[in-house]
Write a protein that holds these residues in place. Structure first.
Motif, PDB file in Angstrom:
ATOM      1  N   ALA A 171       0.832  -1.206   0.000  1.00 30.60           N
ATOM      2  CA  ALA A 171       0.000   0.000   0.000  1.00 30.60           C
ATOM      3  C   ALA A 171       0.862   1.248   0.000  1.00 30.60           C
ATOM      4  CB  ALA A 171      -0.936  -0.016   1.205  1.00 30.60           C
ATOM      5  N   LEU A 172       1.895   1.284   0.852  1.00 29.74           N
ATOM      6  CA  LEU A 172       2.782   2.453   0.920  1.00 29.74           C
ATOM      7  C   LEU A 172       3.546   2.645  -0.382  1.00 29.74           C
ATOM      8  CD1 LEU A 172       4.229   2.056   4.542  1.00 29.74           C
ATOM      9  CD2 LEU A 172       2.509   3.703   3.752  1.00 29.74           C
ATOM     10  N   LEU A 173       3.980   1.541  -0.995  1.00 25.25           N
ATOM     11  CA  LEU A 173       4.713   1.634  -2.254  1.00 25.25           C
ATOM     12  C   LEU A 173       3.829   2.198  -3.356  1.00 25.25           C
ATOM     13  CD1 LEU A 173       7.301   1.114  -3.809  1.00 25.25           C
ATOM     14  CD2 LEU A 173       6.600  -1.269  -4.113  1.00 25.25           C
ATOM     15  N   LEU A 174       2.565   1.778  -3.387  1.00 22.02           N
ATOM     16  CA  LEU A 174       1.650   2.321  -4.394  1.00 22.02           C
ATOM     17  C   LEU A 174       1.390   3.807  -4.155  1.00 22.02           C
ATOM     18  CD1 LEU A 174      -0.106   1.695  -6.859  1.00 22.02           C
ATOM     19  CD2 LEU A 174      -2.011   1.277  -5.287  1.00 22.02           C
ATOM     20  N   PHE A 175       1.210   4.212  -2.893  1.00 17.75           N
ATOM     21  CA  PHE A 175       1.048   5.633  -2.566  1.00 17.75           C
ATOM     22  C   PHE A 175       2.236   6.438  -3.098  1.00 17.75           C
ATOM     23  CE2 PHE A 175      -1.930   4.664   1.099  1.00 17.75           C
ATOM     24  CZ  PHE A 175      -3.011   5.329   0.533  1.00 17.75           C
ATOM     25  N   ALA A 176       3.457   5.925  -2.878  1.00 22.29           N
ATOM     26  CA  ALA A 176       4.661   6.626  -3.334  1.00 22.29           C
ATOM     27  C   ALA A 176       4.698   6.721  -4.849  1.00 22.29           C
ATOM     28  CB  ALA A 176       5.905   5.894  -2.815  1.00 22.29           C
ATOM     29  N   MET A 177       4.344   5.637  -5.538  1.00 18.32           N
ATOM     30  CA  MET A 177       4.346   5.648  -6.999  1.00 18.32           C
ATOM     31  C   MET A 177       3.319   6.642  -7.546  1.00 18.32           C
ATOM     32  SD  MET A 177       4.708   1.537  -7.704  1.00 18.32           S
ATOM     33  CE  MET A 177       4.616   1.687  -9.483  1.00 18.32           C
TER      34      MET A 177
END
Length: 490
Positions: A171-177
């Motif tokens: 979830a955090l990685l998608l937010f960053a992307m």
């Protein structure tokens, strides 16, 4: 390889062959049960055609097994205490092997048939714990005599924590992307991109990332789940043919010298740090070799065990010079000494002492924690071939039934990178984790982060399988062990 049949007799040899065959069958089923974890995202994001994805995944699974090491394999073996592994009679060993394998295969096939992404790791571990607990029951011993409780707790924690970590990190990685590449085409589903510019395939660099991360998941799946298969074969071989597999019979005089040296070095560490380790190791009794066989493993008797091992190894140049009883005893000594060393490694010793202790532990167990090349290759082939068949049911669940909407390219990237990194780290640290649960939870995490929503019925089914797999496989394998022991164990 064929030396293992010497002295076994015809029927026992047939039983051994069947047991190894069932392990390979389990690993083959594990392959097509878990294929979706690697290929679902690349298929549903149109990064690769399905047939190419499953073949490539099979090849990378094969490579993962071949290069993955043995840390996870022996974490599986050590779920059963040393006293149980070397103490039960041959008939009980055979019954134990077939009971746990039948339980694991039935549960894996059942969840695959219904398209439920259940954990092969939970299945195998539950089956092993079930037969271990049943053995303790019929032997009228405490549960800890049938199950290595400390190792079981460590593995359970890794299996519980890893899906949560996968959900959060994905979830955090998608937010960053989404923040870095705001408005990019990578945040579209194939159907959405088709409406914009007539293409379904992801942009070039996103496609490369999806393919590479999918193959990364396949590789680490092979290295983690493949090691579980290797551990299971070694469990079979050690129980059913201890004369040849209790120790690595290919060890030369150099290997025994290294083992003996490691034993002495560990003893010196204890001597230098008596104050810190005295509550574990009994220094009041002189370190004198014992002539009688060990009846149990106890940290307090570590110095006597180490003196006994030093004497036994000093009398031979290779393990071939030992008889069956001595080989089993040396294996017991090695693993008991290492078990105490593991406990000592958690004490507040100087950093250099802890570093040296870790090194000597590896040297100490090198000839007991091993796997023949034919075992590794056969497991790699079974897992790799299994990966190429039977993948459709669970791919459909992961790709279409977790989220309420289609999967975007960025979601696939975030989920796969998270899964590959998490499982790779677990393999390096020797902890078995569930590829299925990490990938499924990572996909769910990206759906929540993308505000796509989740299909509650699918999530409930996955969670139910997650909760029930361990207790039901324990009951199934333990029940089978008790029944068969009653019928055939005399």
């Amino acid at each position: 390889m064929f030396e293992m049949f010497s002295g076994l007799g015809l029927w026992w040899s047939i039983g051994l062959v069947l047991a190894v065959f069932f392990v390979l069958a389990y690993e083959f089923i594990n392959g097509f049960h878990d294929t979706a974890n690697a290929v679902a995202t690349v298929i549903y994001t149109k990064a690769m055609p399905a047939h190419m994805a499953v073949v490539a995944s099979g090849l990378f699974n094969f490579a993962g097994v071949m290069l993955g090491g043995l840390g996870v394999a022996y974490a599986i073996v050590h779920l059963l205490p040393i006293d149980l592994l070397l103490g039960m009679d041959s008939t009980q060993g055979l019954i134990m092997v077939f009971s746990l394998l039948f339980s694991a295969i039935v549960w894996n096939l059942g969840t695959w048939y219904f398209g439920i992404p259940a954990s092969s790791s939970h299945t195998l571990i539950g089956s092993i714990l079930g037969v271990g607990g049943a053995y303790a029951l019929i032997s009228h011993q405490p549960l800890k005599e049938g199950i290595n409780v400390g190792k079981a707790i460590d593995i359970m924690l890794s299996l519980i924590i890893s899906p949560t970590v996968g959900f959060i990190i994905a979830a955090l990685l998608l937010f960053a992307m989404k923040r870095v590449w705001l408005g990019s085409k990578i945040h579209k589903t194939p159907e959405e991109r088709l409406l914009v510019d007539g293409k379904k395939h992801p942009p070039f660099w996103a496609r490369v990332t999806l393919i590479c991360s999918a193959m990364g998941v396949s590789f680490v799946h092979g290295s983690n789940d493949g090691q579980k298969g290797i551990g299971l074969v070694m469990l079979v071989l050690i129980c059913m043919a201890p004369a040849y597999f209790a120790l690595d019979m290919n060890s030369r005089s150099y290997d025994l010298d290294r083992t003996q040296d490691a034993n002495q070095r560990i003893m010196e560490i204890y001597q230098r740090n008596q104050e810190q380790v005295s509550h574990l190791v009994n220094f009041s009794v002189p370190a004198k070799a014992q002539e009688e066989l060990m009846s149990h493993c106890a940290a307090g008797e570590a110095l006597q065990a180490m003196a006994t091992l030093d004497k036994r190894l000093g009398q031979v140049r290779t393990y071939e010079e030992m008889n069956l009883v001595d080989r089993r005893e040396v294996r017991r000594l090695l693993l008991c000494i290492d078990d105490t060393a593991r406990k000592v490694s958690k004490l507040p010793l100087p950093a250099k002492e802890l570093t040296d202790l870790a090194k000597w532990r590896k040297d100490l167990t090198a000839t007991a924690e091993y796997a023949p090349t034919w075992v590794i290759v056969s497991i790699a082939l079974a897992l790799g071939c299994g990966t190429m068949v039977g993948w459709r049911r669970i791919v459909y669940t992961v790709g279409e039934k977790i989220g309420s909407s289609g999967m975007t390219y960025s979601q696939g990237i975030a989920a796969q990178i998270t899964a590959a990194a998490s499982i790779g780290i677990a393999s390096l640290t020797g902890m078995p984790v569930s590829t299925t649960h990490i990938l499924s939870s990572a996909v769910a995490g990206t759906m929540v982060a993308n505000k796509s929503g989740l299909q509650s019925q699918t999530i409930k089914t996955i969670l139910l399988a997650w909760v029930l797999t361990l207790p039901l496989t324990m009951l199934l394998s333990g029940g089978l062990f008790l029944l068969n022991n009653h019928l055939f164990g005399g």
